[in-house]
Design an enzyme around this catalytic site. Sequence first.
Site, PDB file in Angstrom:
ATOM      1  N   LYS A  26       0.830  -1.206   0.000  1.00 51.90           N
ATOM      2  CA  LYS A  26       0.000   0.000   0.000  1.00 51.90           C
ATOM      3  C   LYS A  26       0.868   1.261   0.000  1.00 51.90           C
ATOM      4  O   LYS A  26       0.664   2.178  -0.801  1.00 51.90           O
ATOM      5  CB  LYS A  26      -0.921  -0.016   1.225  1.00 51.90           C
ATOM      6  N   ARG A  96      -3.625   2.865   8.594  1.00 48.26           N
ATOM      7  CA  ARG A  96      -3.914   1.567   7.964  1.00 48.26           C
ATOM      8  C   ARG A  96      -2.664   0.709   7.848  1.00 48.26           C
ATOM      9  O   ARG A  96      -1.570   1.211   7.649  1.00 48.26           O
ATOM     10  CB  ARG A  96      -4.474   1.768   6.563  1.00 48.26           C
ATOM     11  N   HIS A 502     -14.874  -8.984   1.486  1.00 41.71           N
ATOM     12  CA  HIS A 502     -13.855  -9.846   2.083  1.00 41.71           C
ATOM     13  C   HIS A 502     -14.012 -11.295   1.609  1.00 41.71           C
ATOM     14  O   HIS A 502     -13.060 -11.945   1.186  1.00 41.71           O
ATOM     15  CB  HIS A 502     -13.990  -9.756   3.600  1.00 41.71           C
ATOM     16  N   SER A 818      14.767 -43.223  -9.184  1.00 40.20           N
ATOM     17  CA  SER A 818      13.675 -42.289  -8.916  1.00 40.20           C
ATOM     18  C   SER A 818      13.708 -42.002  -7.424  1.00 40.20           C
ATOM     19  O   SER A 818      13.612 -42.921  -6.606  1.00 40.20           O
ATOM     20  CB  SER A 818      12.333 -42.917  -9.329  1.00 40.20           C
ATOM     21  N   CYS A 885       9.572 -39.051  -7.600  1.00 38.02           N
ATOM     22  CA  CYS A 885       8.169 -39.448  -7.634  1.00 38.02           C
ATOM     23  C   CYS A 885       7.469 -39.282  -6.293  1.00 38.02           C
ATOM     24  O   CYS A 885       6.322 -39.671  -6.133  1.00 38.02           O
ATOM     25  CB  CYS A 885       8.026 -40.880  -8.149  1.00 38.02           C
TER      26      CYS A 885
HETATM   27  C1  PEP Z   1       8.081 -42.164  -1.853  1.00 35.41           C
HETATM   28  O1  PEP Z   1       8.404 -42.750  -0.839  1.00 35.41           O
HETATM   29  O2  PEP Z   1       8.420 -40.994  -2.120  1.00 35.41           O
HETATM   30  C2  PEP Z   1       7.191 -42.807  -2.821  1.00 35.41           C
HETATM   31  C3  PEP Z   1       6.875 -42.204  -3.952  1.00 35.41           C
HETATM   32  O3  PEP Z   1       6.669 -44.003  -2.480  1.00 35.41           O
HETATM   33  P1  PEP Z   1       5.395 -44.198  -1.524  1.00 35.41           P
HETATM   34  O4  PEP Z   1       4.808 -42.835  -1.310  1.00 35.41           O
HETATM   35  O5  PEP Z   1       4.491 -45.111  -2.249  1.00 35.41           O
HETATM   36  O6  PEP Z   1       6.019 -44.791  -0.307  1.00 35.41           O
END
Ligand code: PEP
Length: 937
Positions: A26, A96, A502, A818, A885
């Site tokens: 502001k 304010r 709001h 991974s 993952c």
């Molecule tokens: C992890 O552990 O990050 C994973 C992807 O496997 P899960 O969540 O299935 O244990």
Amino acid sequence: MGRSIYFFGGGQADGDAQQKELLGGKGAGLAEMTRLGIPVPPGFTVTTEVCNAYYAAGKALPAGVEDEIRAAIGRLESLLDARFGSPEAPLLVSVRSGARASMPGMMDTILNLGLNDEIARGLAKRTGCERFALDAYRRFILTYADIVLGVPRDRFEEALGRARKQAAARLGVDATRLNAAELERKVPDSLLDPESLAALIQRQKDIVLGATGRPFPDDPYAQLWGAIRAVFDSWKNHRAQVYRKMHDIPEAWGTACNVQAMVFGNLGDDSGTGVAFTRDPSTGERRFYGEWLPNAQGEDVVAGVRTPHPLSKSGAGGVSGAGGVSGAGGVSGTGGVDDACSLEAQMPDVYAELVEVQATLERHFRDMQDLEFTIQQKKLFLLQCRTGKRTGRAAVRIAVEMAKEGLISQREAILRVEPGSIDQLLHPSIDPSAPKKLLARGLPASPGAATGQVVFSADEAERRAGQGKAVILVRSETSPEDIHGMKAARGILTARGGMTSHAAVVARGMGKSCVAGCSAISVSQGQMAVTLYDDHGHPTDTITVKAGDLITLDGGTGTVYLGAVPTVPAALSGEFEELMVWADAVRRLRVRSNADTPHDARTARNFGAEGIGLCRTEHMFFDEERIQAMREMILADGEAGRRRALAKLLPFQRGDFVGVFREMAGLPVTIRLLDPPLHEFLPQDEAQLHQLSKAMGVPAQDLSRKNEELAEYNPMLGHRGCRLAITSPEIYEMQARAIVEAACEVAAAGIEVEPEIMIPLSMTRRELAITRALVEGVAEKVFAEKGRRVDVRFGTMIELPRAALVAGELAEEAEFFSFGTNDLTQTALGISRDDAGRFLGAYVEAGIFARDPFQSLDAAGVGELVEIGRDRGRAARPGLKLGVCGEHGGDPSSIAFFERAGLDYVSCSPFRVPVARLAAAQAALAAESSRGPRATD
Ligand code: PEP
Ligand code: MG
């Protein structure tokens, strides 16, 4: 600490738009507007550094600040030819809050400061309007008492009611039978006459004296110090804390405090106040858009107590269908009523000036602006200008259109859209062909469809949501105290308030469905009365909706339906597709999806997934028919029994994989072999045990004993992951066979397949060598049986600190890694991911972690393990493919880390794929700009 005060006024300003950190959004906006020659009432900003110093000193203003403020007030006085504390030429100010990031309604504001009895009389004389002066005074006392002195507003309700009754008697209105709401409707604030106001002021002061033991402060400077402290204090109030947590705003930022000369929008019908957006904040459409209220002050529009009028005539902007202030028109309010009330119709010159100002500001700031203005006797003043909050949908459209208009570059457009905000675009909307019972119409305050049980309080919303119920929070109007309930609810419905109230602003920020200003409903005593209208806007009936009843909101159209209405998947706009194309062109990280079924795989691919990064095979075992075979396998006494049961599972698994490979034709599919401890599949209760005993022909007692044998003290660190394959290799054998047979079958149909078999929870090279030999042995057998080969890659998850440390050895066996950052976080931190919820909140609150490390990667610890794994893995096998993952694969700030770490891909749930694509593009741009600008830019 540098200077404490930044002045603005008379066309000059000490600060500018770049100084948001110090002046708050502001303060920086006011300074910049002043520099641009836009009419802004003069004032000054007390910096965020002062706020932080105030807290550091145990809530005391640093030495010298008061003197600097007195000097700034002196500058204001000479600029305006008025005096702070003088009855002859009174100078009143607003005080304010204003943090670096906008936090609408979360902190405190005090208007009309500098009044006492004598000055109020002087103000009446000077303006020639006693009623106005007294109204300003009683509002000031009320707000000041509530915010600074801690006397809650509701303590004054009764006094206000009495004043209304007094005024009613003078107006000849019979008030004896009216309840509070009816009385307020019959005698609104604007009808309180000077005598009733004078009596009300006296009563308010008595209440303050009774509650605090001290008279209301008469000295304007005493009022000012109290107000500045209160604004700083409000940085740490409950609702501001909740809001900060939701929007990741650091506590350390502090708020600035703006002290500004008052201008009055309540000086009669040639005055008013309003809020405007340079583009539609809900849809992003390029049109000047906003609302105003004639003869109203400050927060009246945003507080949502009166439903405001549109700025522009219909077709040119504003909100059609919003009932007038009087409530006339209701749900079917006509364009005609709104047109006549619009600012464009009421004050065409002021409107034209405002249109010009907004165009200047948008061009200057090169982004959609949110403006607050006041008109004092036909003179326009801007009180605020900041980057406007917008829905995800609007953010995308505005960014893409501004890039096409040449206002910003495509790269800026990519950076303009907060990846998390596009989540809301991807969610379902009301099925247009579904039968539905229309209940009411209000304003389309925040898009998206939401169904849930009606609740009438924020606490109740939180409580029921905590029990897993979907709820819709229904309120007359929301106040910032409702923030926790809004967060817990699926959607929000309010009877009053406009598009900028709001409720609307906060809901849009959260991406929650919201219908506001629904004048057909009235809420009282735990139920909602809904007036039904015919096509001509005539009331036909009233029905009652009680707590727990189901309703559905369509926040995109402002419609409320009775019961649950089916929804259809999101339809993504052309602008969204365009932005994604731009994002894809700059990103380096690939984005895959975690998907376990052909259906999820299709959704993921539609959202742009470039493969599957994790197919959790255990999720395929929970179907009624399959779980039975799974249980037989687990409870079988010897290998032969296990193999018999596994043979039943094989066709199911193969069928699933065929479906997934088909959906992901030409893209890699990483399939993880069984991971969880076996006991997760076992019967949960006696009934299930008996059913299984019958099916297997094994006594229930035997099964029960086996069940107990399999129980583990700490299953997360127990017999799971590839440890299962070491003791019972036939499980992985069956899975490998299902994968390779499916791959051969799909390849035989001419579809390109890229299977990747992934081993969970490994930590030694030997584990991988054993499982790899097993998988390869099965694959060779299948190839021989089928007379064809497919390329099958073999890799592992990195989920244990040891795996990261010995990544070099693991990479000798694995063609890809991974990072399973869920387990890696759990094992690196030694915090159980299933129990963390109970205490991690306190860790975040105490600042031990900035964010929940299971949501946002702990870069210093877990991140370091990822980097070690990367370096050691790639050193052993150059070109080793690296992905992620865990849940972090869909989290924008974690994605920024993975980009910096040079991983190859992230994998996240299907609905997060577009979020991850955008976040990856932003991360690539950030990495690029940290390396220096490109020659072509
Ligand atoms: C992890 O552990 O990050 C994973 C992807 O496997 P899960 O969540 O299935 O244990
Ligand atoms: Mg895991």
